[in-house]
Design an enzyme around this catalytic site. Structure first.
Site, PDB file in Angstrom:
ATOM      1  N   SER A 151       0.851  -1.209   0.000  1.00  0.00           N
ATOM      2  CA  SER A 151       0.000   0.000   0.000  1.00  0.00           C
ATOM      3  C   SER A 151       0.875   1.243   0.000  1.00  0.00           C
ATOM      4  CB  SER A 151      -0.886   0.018   1.250  1.00  0.00           C
ATOM      5  OG  SER A 151      -1.539   1.280   1.353  1.00  0.00           O
ATOM      6  N   TYR A 164      -2.923  -1.120   9.969  1.00  0.00           N
ATOM      7  CA  TYR A 164      -2.904  -1.424   8.531  1.00  0.00           C
ATOM      8  C   TYR A 164      -1.575  -0.992   7.898  1.00  0.00           C
ATOM      9  CZ  TYR A 164      -4.247  -1.177   3.575  1.00  0.00           C
ATOM     10  OH  TYR A 164      -4.290  -1.325   2.203  1.00  0.00           O
TER      11      TYR A 164
HETATM   12  P1  NAP Z   1     -11.266  -5.605  -1.970  1.00  0.00           P
HETATM   13  O1  NAP Z   1     -12.045  -5.265  -3.185  1.00  0.00           O
HETATM   14  O2  NAP Z   1     -11.937  -5.559  -0.638  1.00  0.00           O
HETATM   15  O3  NAP Z   1     -10.626  -7.064  -2.189  1.00  0.00           O
HETATM   16  C1  NAP Z   1      -9.949  -7.737  -1.160  1.00  0.00           C
HETATM   17  C2  NAP Z   1     -10.359  -9.196  -1.210  1.00  0.00           C
HETATM   18  O4  NAP Z   1      -9.560  -9.915  -0.232  1.00  0.00           O
HETATM   19  C3  NAP Z   1     -11.838  -9.409  -0.834  1.00  0.00           C
HETATM   20  O5  NAP Z   1     -12.462 -10.288  -1.739  1.00  0.00           O
HETATM   21  C4  NAP Z   1     -11.731 -10.023   0.549  1.00  0.00           C
HETATM   22  O6  NAP Z   1     -12.810 -10.886   0.866  1.00  0.00           O
HETATM   23  C5  NAP Z   1     -10.440 -10.800   0.431  1.00  0.00           C
HETATM   24  N1  NAP Z   1      -9.942 -11.179   1.744  1.00  0.00           N
HETATM   25  C6  NAP Z   1      -9.986 -10.460   2.899  1.00  0.00           C
HETATM   26  N2  NAP Z   1      -9.464 -11.165   3.900  1.00  0.00           N
HETATM   27  C7  NAP Z   1      -9.084 -12.364   3.398  1.00  0.00           C
HETATM   28  C8  NAP Z   1      -8.518 -13.542   3.943  1.00  0.00           C
HETATM   29  N3  NAP Z   1      -8.251 -13.616   5.259  1.00  0.00           N
HETATM   30  N4  NAP Z   1      -8.265 -14.580   3.138  1.00  0.00           N
HETATM   31  C9  NAP Z   1      -8.559 -14.512   1.815  1.00  0.00           C
HETATM   32  N5  NAP Z   1      -9.117 -13.441   1.229  1.00  0.00           N
HETATM   33  C10 NAP Z   1      -9.383 -12.379   2.013  1.00  0.00           C
HETATM   34  O7  NAP Z   1     -10.013  -4.655  -1.810  1.00  0.00           O
HETATM   35  P2  NAP Z   1      -8.929  -4.115  -2.871  1.00  0.00           P
HETATM   36  O8  NAP Z   1      -8.989  -2.650  -2.813  1.00  0.00           O
HETATM   37  O9  NAP Z   1      -9.009  -4.831  -4.161  1.00  0.00           O
HETATM   38  O10 NAP Z   1      -7.591  -4.539  -2.104  1.00  0.00           O
HETATM   39  C11 NAP Z   1      -6.674  -5.499  -2.612  1.00  0.00           C
HETATM   40  C12 NAP Z   1      -5.344  -5.272  -1.940  1.00  0.00           C
HETATM   41  O11 NAP Z   1      -4.852  -3.973  -2.283  1.00  0.00           O
HETATM   42  C13 NAP Z   1      -5.421  -5.298  -0.412  1.00  0.00           C
HETATM   43  O12 NAP Z   1      -4.308  -5.995   0.105  1.00  0.00           O
HETATM   44  C14 NAP Z   1      -5.400  -3.829  -0.038  1.00  0.00           C
HETATM   45  O13 NAP Z   1      -4.880  -3.637   1.255  1.00  0.00           O
HETATM   46  C15 NAP Z   1      -4.494  -3.274  -1.121  1.00  0.00           C
HETATM   47  N6  NAP Z   1      -4.647  -1.829  -1.359  1.00  0.00           N
HETATM   48  C16 NAP Z   1      -5.752  -1.312  -1.960  1.00  0.00           C
HETATM   49  C17 NAP Z   1      -5.813   0.051  -2.188  1.00  0.00           C
HETATM   50  C18 NAP Z   1      -6.982   0.706  -2.886  1.00  0.00           C
HETATM   51  O14 NAP Z   1      -6.927   1.927  -3.106  1.00  0.00           O
HETATM   52  N7  NAP Z   1      -8.027  -0.022  -3.247  1.00  0.00           N
HETATM   53  C19 NAP Z   1      -4.772   0.899  -1.782  1.00  0.00           C
HETATM   54  C20 NAP Z   1      -3.684   0.338  -1.152  1.00  0.00           C
HETATM   55  C21 NAP Z   1      -3.614  -1.035  -0.946  1.00  0.00           C
HETATM   56  P3  NAP Z   1     -14.041 -10.316   1.719  1.00  0.00           P
HETATM   57  O15 NAP Z   1     -14.657  -9.232   0.897  1.00  0.00           O
HETATM   58  O16 NAP Z   1     -14.912 -11.505   1.911  1.00  0.00           O
HETATM   59  O17 NAP Z   1     -13.445  -9.784   3.002  1.00  0.00           O
END
Ligand code: NAP
Length: 261
Positions: A151, A164
């Site tokens: 992140s 986080y």
């Molecule tokens: P997202 O749409 O919420 O996708 C995350 C996925 O991970 C969800 O399907 C979630 O399932 C799953 N998950 C959560 N806990 C888990 C576990 N214990 N085991 C297996 N799967 C699990 O979020 P995203 O924005 O795409 O995020 C993806 C990654 O990018 C994350 O690591 C996040 O921290 C990072 N990130 C995102 C951003 C951003 O701007 N979007 C910025 C910085 C970093 P559930 O929905 O069932 O919980």
């Protein structure tokens, strides 16, 4: 990149939503057999079905093979079972993208040990589990690619998110150390720290008023003047797992529209 990953098995955690889903679709388009892993098993299976539908009509490059598997990356036994199923159905793992993640928003003084541990366990220990269980296949093959989604907040800091941000800074350090250790085995390990990407996680944070402004207002202050798209991360991921990126390891490849330079 269509066709460059033909025959290779790619595992994408968090593949049921957002960035992970986009990476899974992209690697399938590049020709990989993709295992979509997610806590939400139904979402993982839906994305696997989407890949199957898209690739069965592709004229070139696409893989006809994809599986959706439920996993809790925080649980070692669950990771071992999920990756055993992937090996069984698709073959040895060549590519691992760790995108599963959990966010949190609490005043520092209100973070209980339980809250702290739950975020560290998914984001950092989950990445450790998946890498440690998948790496033997890559070592055996003398080739592998790992991309850990961290992140941009690990660079900028973020109030009310010490748990986080600490977990994601841990992922960056973990990536650098693992890259040095696995490089001689033909495996690269890199991290993409996304910044402000339009996913369910981002919109959930906006709804809760965690940014102090709307996504559109933040986008207007971003140098490239838009919010990130999951496909922006998937494009970088596609390159990092390719043959051509074999001399790139231990790197932090920021994809954030210029928010953190
Ligand atoms: P997202 O749409 O919420 O996708 C995350 C996925 O991970 C969800 O399907 C979630 O399932 C799953 N998950 C959560 N806990 C888990 C576990 N214990 N085991 C297996 N799967 C699990 O979020 P995203 O924005 O795409 O995020 C993806 C990654 O990018 C994350 O690591 C996040 O921290 C990072 N990130 C995102 C951003 C951003 O701007 N979007 C910025 C910085 C970093 P559930 O929905 O069932 O919980």
């Amino acid at each position: 990149m269509a066709g460059t990953l033909i025959g290779k098995v790619a595992v994408v955690t968090g593949g049921g939503s957002g960035i992970g889903r986009s990476c899974a679709l992209r690697l399938a388009r590049d020709g990989a057999k993709v295992a979509v892993l997610d806590l939400n098993e139904g979402a993982a299976k839906d994305v696997a079905a989407e890949i199957a539908a898209a690739t069965s009509t592709a004229t070139e490059g696409g893989s006809a093979h994809s599986v959706g598997v439920g996993v809790d990356v925080a649980d070692r036994a669950s990771v071992e079972a999920a990756l055993a199923e992937v090996r069984d159905q698709l073959g040895p793992i060549a590519i691992l993208v760790n995108s599963a993640g959990k966010t949190g928003y609490h005043r520092f003084l209100d973070i209980s040990l339980e809250k702290w541990t739950s975020i560290l366990t998914v984001n950092l220990t989950g990445t450790f589990h998946c890498c440690q269980v998948a790496a033997p296949d890559m070592i055996e093959a003398g080739w592998g690619r790992i991309v850990n989604i961290s992140s941009s907040s690990a660079h900028s800091g973020q109030p009310y998110m010490t748990h986080y941000v600490a977990s994601k800074a841990g992922v960056i350090g973990f990536t650098k150390a693992l890259a040095l250790e696995l490089g001689p085995a033909g495996i690269t390990v890199n991290t993409i720290p996304p910044g402000f990407v339009d996913t369910p996680m981002l919109r959930h944070s906006e709804e809760k008023g965690r940014f102090g402004a709307t996504v559109d207002e933040h986008a207007a202050r971003t140098p490239v003047r838009r919010v990130g798209r999951p496909e922006d991360i998937a494009a970088a991921c596609s390159f990092l797992v390719s043959e051509e990126a074999g001399y790139i390891t231990g790197q932090i490849i920021g994809v954030n529209g210029g928010r953190n330079t």
